[in-house]
Write a protein that holds these residues in place. Sequence first.
Motif, mmCIF file in Angstrom:
data_model
loop_
_atom_site.group_PDB
_atom_site.id
_atom_site.type_symbol
_atom_site.label_atom_id
_atom_site.label_comp_id
_atom_site.label_asym_id
_atom_site.label_seq_id
_atom_site.Cartn_x
_atom_site.Cartn_y
_atom_site.Cartn_z
ATOM 1 N N SER A 251 0.886 -1.138 -0.084
ATOM 2 C CA SER A 251 -0.093 0.098 0.112
ATOM 3 C C SER A 251 0.920 1.502 0.002
ATOM 4 O O SER A 251 0.317 2.372 0.208
ATOM 5 C CB SER A 251 -1.016 -0.196 1.148
ATOM 6 O OG SER A 251 -0.280 -0.135 2.303
ATOM 7 N N GLY B 101 -1.821 3.884 3.507
ATOM 8 C CA GLY B 101 -3.352 3.078 3.296
ATOM 9 C C GLY B 101 -3.299 1.910 3.973
ATOM 10 O O GLY B 101 -2.346 1.414 4.563
ATOM 11 N N ASP C 23 -5.711 -1.964 3.592
ATOM 12 C CA ASP C 23 -5.738 -2.910 2.613
ATOM 13 C C ASP C 23 -5.349 -2.421 1.093
ATOM 14 O O ASP C 23 -5.961 -1.511 0.607
ATOM 15 C CB ASP C 23 -7.156 -3.772 2.451
ATOM 16 C CG ASP C 23 -7.286 -4.399 3.820
ATOM 17 O OD1 ASP C 23 -6.343 -4.643 4.641
ATOM 18 O OD2 ASP C 23 -8.372 -4.412 4.206
ATOM 19 N N SER C 24 -4.697 -3.242 0.244
ATOM 20 C CA SER C 24 -4.515 -3.133 -1.029
ATOM 21 C C SER C 24 -4.499 -4.508 -1.834
ATOM 22 O O SER C 24 -3.558 -5.266 -1.339
ATOM 23 C CB SER C 24 -3.311 -2.328 -1.141
ATOM 24 O OG SER C 24 -3.052 -2.087 -2.447
ATOM 25 N N LYS D 160 5.296 -7.406 -1.243
ATOM 26 C CA LYS D 160 4.480 -7.468 -0.131
ATOM 27 C C LYS D 160 4.524 -8.769 0.626
ATOM 28 O O LYS D 160 4.380 -8.542 1.735
ATOM 29 C CB LYS D 160 2.906 -7.054 -0.431
ATOM 30 C CG LYS D 160 1.887 -7.496 0.540
ATOM 31 C CD LYS D 160 1.872 -6.153 1.431
ATOM 32 C CE LYS D 160 0.793 -6.499 2.544
ATOM 33 N NZ LYS D 160 0.683 -5.630 3.561
ATOM 34 N N HIS E 257 -6.463 -2.767 -9.612
ATOM 35 C CA HIS E 257 -6.139 -2.394 -8.161
ATOM 36 C C HIS E 257 -7.136 -1.872 -7.396
ATOM 37 O O HIS E 257 -7.526 -0.814 -7.668
ATOM 38 C CB HIS E 257 -4.685 -1.467 -8.013
ATOM 39 C CG HIS E 257 -3.865 -1.533 -7.108
ATOM 40 N ND1 HIS E 257 -2.652 -0.786 -6.957
ATOM 41 C CD2 HIS E 257 -4.216 -1.920 -5.730
ATOM 42 C CE1 HIS E 257 -2.097 -0.986 -5.890
ATOM 43 N NE2 HIS E 257 -2.822 -1.779 -5.130
ATOM 44 N N PHE F 150 -7.774 -0.241 -3.479
ATOM 45 C CA PHE F 150 -6.824 0.106 -2.477
ATOM 46 C C PHE F 150 -7.626 1.159 -1.470
ATOM 47 O O PHE F 150 -8.247 1.920 -1.792
ATOM 48 C CB PHE F 150 -5.710 1.010 -3.163
ATOM 49 C CG PHE F 150 -4.567 1.823 -2.069
ATOM 50 C CD1 PHE F 150 -4.318 1.301 -0.787
ATOM 51 C CD2 PHE F 150 -4.034 2.518 -2.819
ATOM 52 C CE1 PHE F 150 -3.374 1.517 -0.239
ATOM 53 C CE2 PHE F 150 -2.654 3.034 -2.190
ATOM 54 C CZ PHE F 150 -2.525 2.611 -0.929
#
Length: 562
Positions: free
Chosen positions: A199, A204, A206-207, A235, A407, A409
Motif C-alpha cells: 500500500s 493506506g 488494505d491493497s 508485499k 488495483h 486500495f
Amino acid sequence: MRMSRMMLKTLREAPAEAELPSHKLLLRAGLVVPVAAGIYSYTPLGWRVHRKIEEIIRQEMDRSGAQEVHLPALQPREPWVQSGRDASMDAVLFRLNDRRERAFVLGPTHEEMVSLLAARHIQSYRDLPVTLYQIQTKFRDEARPRGGLIRVREFAMMDAYSFDSDWEALDQSYQLAYDAYFRIFERGGVPVIPVEADSGAIGGKDSQEFIFLTESGEDTILLCDSCGYAANAEKAEFRIPPAVASEPLAMERVHTPGQKTIAELAKFLNIEERQTAKAVFVMADGKPVFVVIRGDLEVNEVKLTNALKATNVRPMEDREVEAAGLVAGSASPVGISGIQVVADQSVVDATNLVAGANEVDWHLRNVNYGRDWTAALVADFSLARDGDRCARCSGTLHEQRGIEMGHVFKLGTMYAEALDVRFLDQAGQRNETVMGCYGIGVERMLAAVIEANHDKDGIIWPKDVAPFDVHIVALDLEELAVERTLTQLEEDCEKAGLSVLIDDRDDSPGIKFKDADLLGMPVRLTVGPRALAKGGVELRVRRTGEMEIVPADQVVARLKDV
RNA sequence: CGGGGUGUAGCUCAGCCUGGCAGAGUGCUUCGUUCGGGACGAAGAGGUCCUCGGUUCAAAUCCGAGCACCCCGACCA
C-alpha cells in the motif's frame, strides 16, 4: 458493416517488434497502429473493442452503485504540489505551461481532481458514502513502455474513488468495488486472482491487485500451495529460514583474499550463506543508507522503503559507494560511522556471522548484533522467493509471473487532509473522509483479453468484448441465392440486435476464412452455394470449431443458444 | 539510466564481411483465368537504404556522432 467498406488491413505476418501473442495479434488483426513507443492509434475495429470493454466496465460500476463523472486530463499543477505528488511522481509526470506560463500537468491519475470535486459536494455525513468513477485518458511518462498495450504512456483507465465517513464504512464501499471488478474480468474472459499488494508510503490499509497469471507478466507473485495465500513479491510475507544456532564466540579477523560476493566467501570459508551478513548500499531519498541482511536473503526494496518511511529507495551507484567511503566486497557494520545503518531482523536473530572488516581481503568471524554493532533501525525487509515457507501455514510459496489488471486500495485520509475533503458528523465534528481508490486499465485489459483468448489462427473474442457478434462470410456473391440469403440474414440479425460484420470482399474463400479466424468473432456464418445446396448456411463457433448447417430462417434463433 | 538487439518497398527480410545499376517473397494496381481454408498467369506502381558528418573517383556497404524502435534490468499512484 461491410468489410469492403471498412478501413481495415490485416497482416499475414506480424511486425518484428512484436513478441507477445497479444501484441502480434493486435497488429496482425489491424486493431491498432503504433505511433511512438507506448502510443497507439485505434482503427475502427480496434476502437469497437475498446468501447465494448468500456461498456462492460460502465455496466458493472453502475450496478455497484458508483456514479460516472468526468475529470480533466489537463490539470493545474498546484493540487499536485499540495498533495506532495508533484515531487513523489516526479519522473512520470508530463508537465506543460499555458501561454501565460502557468504550470499544468497531464493527469497520470486523478486523486487530486476527484478530491477537489468531492470537496465541493461533501459537507455532511448525510452526503456519504459516495463512489465516483470515470473512464479517462491518463498520461504517464513511463521509463519503459512495453509489450504492445501492456504498458503504454497514453491510455484509458477506469478509475473509481469512494468517500466514506470512517474505515468501517470504507470496508463496504471497498467490497462493492471488489465484487464489481470480479464481474468485469469474468465478462472479459480474463482469469484473475486477487493478491495482496503493497500500500506504499501513503499509509493506506488494505491493497489488493487483480492479477492475470501469465509468463509474460511483469509482476512477480508468490502463491502458497497449501492455504491459498497470494501476494505480490513486494508485499509477500514468509518464514525466514532459521539461523545456525550457536553460543556467541569471540570476534576474530580472517584473511579472505579476493573474496567479494557472499557465494565466494561462503565457499572459501566452507560455511553456509546463512552464516554471513550481507551489506547492501542504497540511496533513500538522496541519503546513503547501509543495509545489513543475512547472506542467504535478498532485500525487498519496497519493504525497505516502507521501513525507512522513504519515498524513493534505489541501489547506490559505484561512485556513490566510493564517495561514502564504503569498501565494496568487505563492507561491515562493525566499526562503521558516518552513515545510517539499518538491519533486517534476520541478522539480529543470528549469531556468529561472518561480516566484512571494512578492509579489502579481510572479513570478521563471529560477529554478533548488539555486542559488536547496532543499527539505527531494525525491521523486516527480506524478499520472499520461490520455495520459501508460507507465513500463514506449513505450505510452500511458489513464484509466478502476472499482469496487474486492476488495483483496489483503501487509501485513507491522505488526500482528504491535503485537499480538504471534510464533513460534519452527527455530533457536529469536522472529519476527513476516508477514501478508497480503484483502477482498471482499458488497454491492458484489451491486451489481456487477447492474451487469454487466442489460438494459432487468431483471436477468440469472448461474447461481451467481440467487436461484432456475427461474422458473415459471403462466397460467390454473384449467385443470386447467395445475395438474397445474405441480405435476409443481415436484416434478421440487425432486427435481433446483433451486430454483423459481412465479408463481401472480392477475395478467395481461403483469405476470407483466414481473416475470420484472425479477427475472431464468436460465430461465423458462411453463405455460399455449397451450404445453400445443403439447405442453409454454415454456422461455425470460433472457440470450438463446431460446424453445422442451419436453415437461413432459423439462424437468429439458433444464435441465441451459442 | 545500465546491458543487449534492430533500423533497406506497406509487412517479412536478403544484400553490408570483400565499396561499383536498389533486390526477393508477400501486400498493392490493371487485365484474364479461378472460386469452401492465405489460387494461377501477365503487366505495373512503390525507396530519404534511420539522420547528420567523415573517408573515397564512387558509400546501403567503411569510420564517427546522433536518433528511433524492440528485449532484459532499474523505475512504475
